[in-house]
Design a protein around this motif. Structure first.
Motif, PDB file in Angstrom:
ATOM      1  N   GLY A 127    -101.070  16.434  53.965  1.00  0.00           N
ATOM      2  CA  GLY A 127     -99.940  16.700  53.088  1.00  0.00           C
ATOM      3  C   GLY A 127     -98.590  16.584  53.749  1.00  0.00           C
ATOM      4  O   GLY A 127     -97.565  16.584  53.043  1.00  0.00           O
ATOM      5  N   ALA A 128     -98.530  16.457  55.065  1.00  0.00           N
ATOM      6  CA  ALA A 128     -97.236  16.401  55.751  1.00  0.00           C
ATOM      7  C   ALA A 128     -96.367  15.237  55.253  1.00  0.00           C
ATOM      8  O   ALA A 128     -95.162  15.432  55.020  1.00  0.00           O
ATOM      9  N   PRO A 129     -96.905  14.014  55.066  1.00  0.00           N
ATOM     10  CA  PRO A 129     -96.042  12.938  54.557  1.00  0.00           C
ATOM     11  C   PRO A 129     -95.517  13.205  53.153  1.00  0.00           C
ATOM     12  O   PRO A 129     -94.407  12.775  52.816  1.00  0.00           O
ATOM     13  N   TYR A 130     -96.287  13.911  52.337  1.00  0.00           N
ATOM     14  CA  TYR A 130     -95.818  14.265  50.998  1.00  0.00           C
ATOM     15  C   TYR A 130     -94.624  15.206  51.100  1.00  0.00           C
ATOM     16  O   TYR A 130     -93.637  15.063  50.372  1.00  0.00           O
ATOM     17  N   PHE A 131     -94.719  16.187  51.975  1.00  0.00           N
ATOM     18  CA  PHE A 131     -93.622  17.132  52.190  1.00  0.00           C
ATOM     19  C   PHE A 131     -92.368  16.392  52.644  1.00  0.00           C
ATOM     20  O   PHE A 131     -91.270  16.629  52.122  1.00  0.00           O
ATOM     21  N   VAL A 132     -92.531  15.484  53.581  1.00  0.00           N
ATOM     22  CA  VAL A 132     -91.381  14.730  54.079  1.00  0.00           C
ATOM     23  C   VAL A 132     -90.787  13.866  52.973  1.00  0.00           C
ATOM     24  O   VAL A 132     -89.557  13.812  52.805  1.00  0.00           O
ATOM     25  N   ALA A 133     -91.630  13.197  52.208  1.00  0.00           N
ATOM     26  CA  ALA A 133     -91.143  12.304  51.156  1.00  0.00           C
ATOM     27  C   ALA A 133     -90.330  13.043  50.101  1.00  0.00           C
ATOM     28  O   ALA A 133     -89.392  12.485  49.525  1.00  0.00           O
ATOM     29  N   ARG A 134     -90.682  14.308  49.837  1.00  0.00           N
ATOM     30  CA  ARG A 134     -89.944  15.086  48.836  1.00  0.00           C
ATOM     31  C   ARG A 134     -88.521  15.390  49.287  1.00  0.00           C
ATOM     32  O   ARG A 134     -87.661  15.674  48.455  1.00  0.00           O
ATOM     33  N   HIS A 135     -88.281  15.349  50.583  1.00  0.00           N
ATOM     34  CA  HIS A 135     -86.984  15.754  51.101  1.00  0.00           C
ATOM     35  C   HIS A 135     -86.137  14.600  51.630  1.00  0.00           C
ATOM     36  O   HIS A 135     -85.006  14.819  52.066  1.00  0.00           O
ATOM     37  N   LEU A 136     -86.685  13.380  51.607  1.00  0.00           N
ATOM     38  CA  LEU A 136     -85.949  12.236  52.136  1.00  0.00           C
ATOM     39  C   LEU A 136     -85.685  11.207  51.046  1.00  0.00           C
ATOM     40  O   LEU A 136     -86.451  11.070  50.100  1.00  0.00           O
ATOM     41  N   ASP A 137     -84.587  10.476  51.198  1.00  0.00           N
ATOM     42  CA  ASP A 137     -84.318   9.327  50.348  1.00  0.00           C
ATOM     43  C   ASP A 137     -84.951   8.059  50.933  1.00  0.00           C
ATOM     44  O   ASP A 137     -85.115   7.071  50.237  1.00  0.00           O
ATOM     45  N   THR A 138     -85.283   8.101  52.211  1.00  0.00           N
ATOM     46  CA  THR A 138     -85.885   6.958  52.890  1.00  0.00           C
ATOM     47  C   THR A 138     -87.336   6.777  52.450  1.00  0.00           C
ATOM     48  O   THR A 138     -88.074   7.755  52.348  1.00  0.00           O
ATOM     49  N   PRO A 139     -87.776   5.539  52.188  1.00  0.00           N
ATOM     50  CA  PRO A 139     -89.188   5.311  51.866  1.00  0.00           C
ATOM     51  C   PRO A 139     -90.106   5.790  52.983  1.00  0.00           C
ATOM     52  O   PRO A 139     -89.827   5.573  54.164  1.00  0.00           O
ATOM     53  N   VAL A 140     -91.206   6.451  52.600  1.00  0.00           N
ATOM     54  CA  VAL A 140     -92.166   6.989  53.556  1.00  0.00           C
ATOM     55  C   VAL A 140     -93.519   6.298  53.349  1.00  0.00           C
ATOM     56  O   VAL A 140     -93.998   6.198  52.218  1.00  0.00           O
ATOM     57  N   ILE A 141     -94.107   5.834  54.443  1.00  0.00           N
ATOM     58  CA  ILE A 141     -95.460   5.274  54.405  1.00  0.00           C
ATOM     59  C   ILE A 141     -96.364   6.194  55.197  1.00  0.00           C
ATOM     60  O   ILE A 141     -96.098   6.497  56.368  1.00  0.00           O
TER      61      ILE A 141
END
Length: 335
Positions: A127-141
Motif C-alpha cells: 500500500g505504500a505506493p498508493y499512499f504516496v500517489a494520494r499526496h503527489l501530483d507526479t505520476p507514480v509507478i
C-alpha cells in the motif's frame, strides 16, 4: 511501425482520462492493457535498432526510489528511461534521508519539489505506493509493494505470452509456488484473467492466501474471481499452455510454512517430468530471481521451453511504454 517520438492521436481512456498512476491491474480494463501492449511493440522496435536511443522523453526526469533490493526491475526502469532520452535518478533507502528519520511522505515530496516527471517506487510495505500517489501530483509507478502487487511484472508477463503464443484468451496458465507472499502472483492472476485466460494455481496449503481452498474456484466479486485452486502440481500443469514458477522466498521461511526446502522441491518443484505434463509447446516462465534446485530444476530453467530471458528483455520494452505514455500524457496537459 508506430513512431514512438510523438503521442498517439487516439490514446485510450487510460491515458486521456483521469488515470495518472500505475499501481496495480485491478482497475485496468482489457482495452487499457492492450494499449500498453501495442505501445510496447513500438518500443521493441527501438530496442532492435543499432543505436538504441530516442529523444521521446528528452528533458524529462524519472526518479526510481527503491526501499527493497532489486536488480531486474530497477535496472530495466533505468534502462527504459535512458533509452527514451530521460534523465534517470536512482535513490535507495540507504542513501536517502529516510536513514536520518525523514518520513516517506516528506522524502517523496522533496523529490516532487525538484520538478520530476515520474516516480518509480518499490517498498516493503503493501500500500505504500498508493499512499504516496494520494499526496503527489507526479505520476507514480508501483515497482512492487510488499506482498500486494507488481503490475509492471504482470504486464511484461502478458506481453511475453501474447507475443510468443498469441492472445491469452482461452489459454491455460498454471501458477506454481508461494502464492501467499507473491506480489507477482497477485498481479498476474488479475491480469491473466482480464485477458481471458484460464488460471490455475497450486502451492502448499500453508502458502495459499485465505480463501484459496484446493478443489475450488475463487468466487465472483473478488479480484481473483474465476481462478481455480488445486492441490497437486501435476493437476495444475496438466495441459497448460504456460507454466509460471514462483520463487520460494527463503527470507520468509522462518515463519515455519515449510518443513524443508527439500520437501518443497520434491512435492512442488518444476522439473522435466512435471513440465512434460504441459502442452509440448508450453512456455516456462519465472519472475526471478530463481532458486535453481528448489522451485525449478536447472535443466528446465535453461531448457528450450524457458522464456525467462525473454521476460527480462520484454520488461524493458513494457516499462519504456509505461514511462512514455505517462510522461507524454503529463506533457499534453493530462490531469
Amino acid at each position: 511501425m508506430r513512431r514512438v517520438a510523438e503521442p498517439r492521436e487516439n490514446q485510450s481512456a487510460l491515458w486521456a482520462g483521469p488515470r495518472r498512476d500505475v499501481l496495480d491491474l485491478d482497475d485496468f480494463t482489457k482495452a487499457e492493457i492492450e494499449e500498453v501492449m501495442a505501445n510496447a511493440d513500438g518500443m521493441k522496435e527501438v530496442l532492435g535498432r543499432g543505436v538504441r536511443k530516442t529523444p521521446a522523453l528528452r528533458g524529462k526526469t524519472v526518479v526510481t526510489v527503491f526501499f527493497e533490493a532489486s536488480t531486474r526491475t530497477r535496472v530495466s526502469f533505468e534502462q527504459a528511461g535512458k533509452i527514451l532520452g530521460a534523465d534517470v535518478i536512482n535513490v535507495t533507502a540507504s542513501a536517502s534521508s529516510v536513514t536520518k528519520g525523514e518520513s516517506l511522505l516528506n522524502t517523496v515530496r522533496t523529490l516532487q519539489a525538484m520538478q520530476i516527471d515520474a516516480l518509480v517506487m518499490r517498498h516493503p510495505h503493501s500500500g505504500a505506493p498508493y499512499f504516496v500517489a494520494r499526496h503527489l501530483d507526479t505520476p507514480v509507478i508501483n515497482a512492487g509493494d510488499g506482498t500486494h502487487a507488481h503490475p509492471t511484472q504482470a504486464l511484461l508477463d502478458i506481453y511475453t505470452i501474447e507475443r510468443l503464443r498469441g492472445k491469452l484468451a482461452g489459454k491455460r496458465v498454471a501458477i506454481i509456488g508461494d502464492i501467499l507472499y507473491s506480489r507477482v502472483a497477485r498481479s498476474d492472476m488479475i491480469g491473466f484473467r482480464k485477458m481471458g485466460a484460464e488460471v490455475v494455481v497450486c502451492g502448499p496449503p500453508t502458502l495459499l492466501p485465505p480463501g484459496f481452498v484446493p478443489g475450488s474456484s475463487i468466487p465472483e466479486g473478488t479480484p481473483y474471481e474465476g481462478v481455480r485452486v488445486v492441490g497437486r502440481v501435476e493437476e495444475a500443469v496438466d495441459g497448460a499452455d504456460v507454466v509460471m514458477v514462483l520463487r520460494i522466498q527463503r527470507e520468509r521461511q522462518d515463519a515455519g510454512h515449510l518443513p524443508s526446502l527439500r520437501e518443497y522441491s520434491r512435492e512442488y518443484g518444476i522439473n522435466s517430468a512435471t513440465l512434460g505434463l504441459a502442452r509440448p509447446d508450453a512456455l516456462l516462465m519465472h519472475p526471478g530471481p530463481m532458486n535453481e534446485g528448489v522451485e525449478i530444476s536447472s535443466d528446465v530453467a535453461h531448457g528450450s521451453q524457458s522464456v525467462i530471458e525473454e521476460q527480462v528483455a520484454n520488461g524493458v520494452a513494457v516499462r519504456m511504454a509505461l514511462l512514455y505514455m505517462l510522461c507524454a500524457r503529463a506533457r499534453n496537459g493530462g490531469s
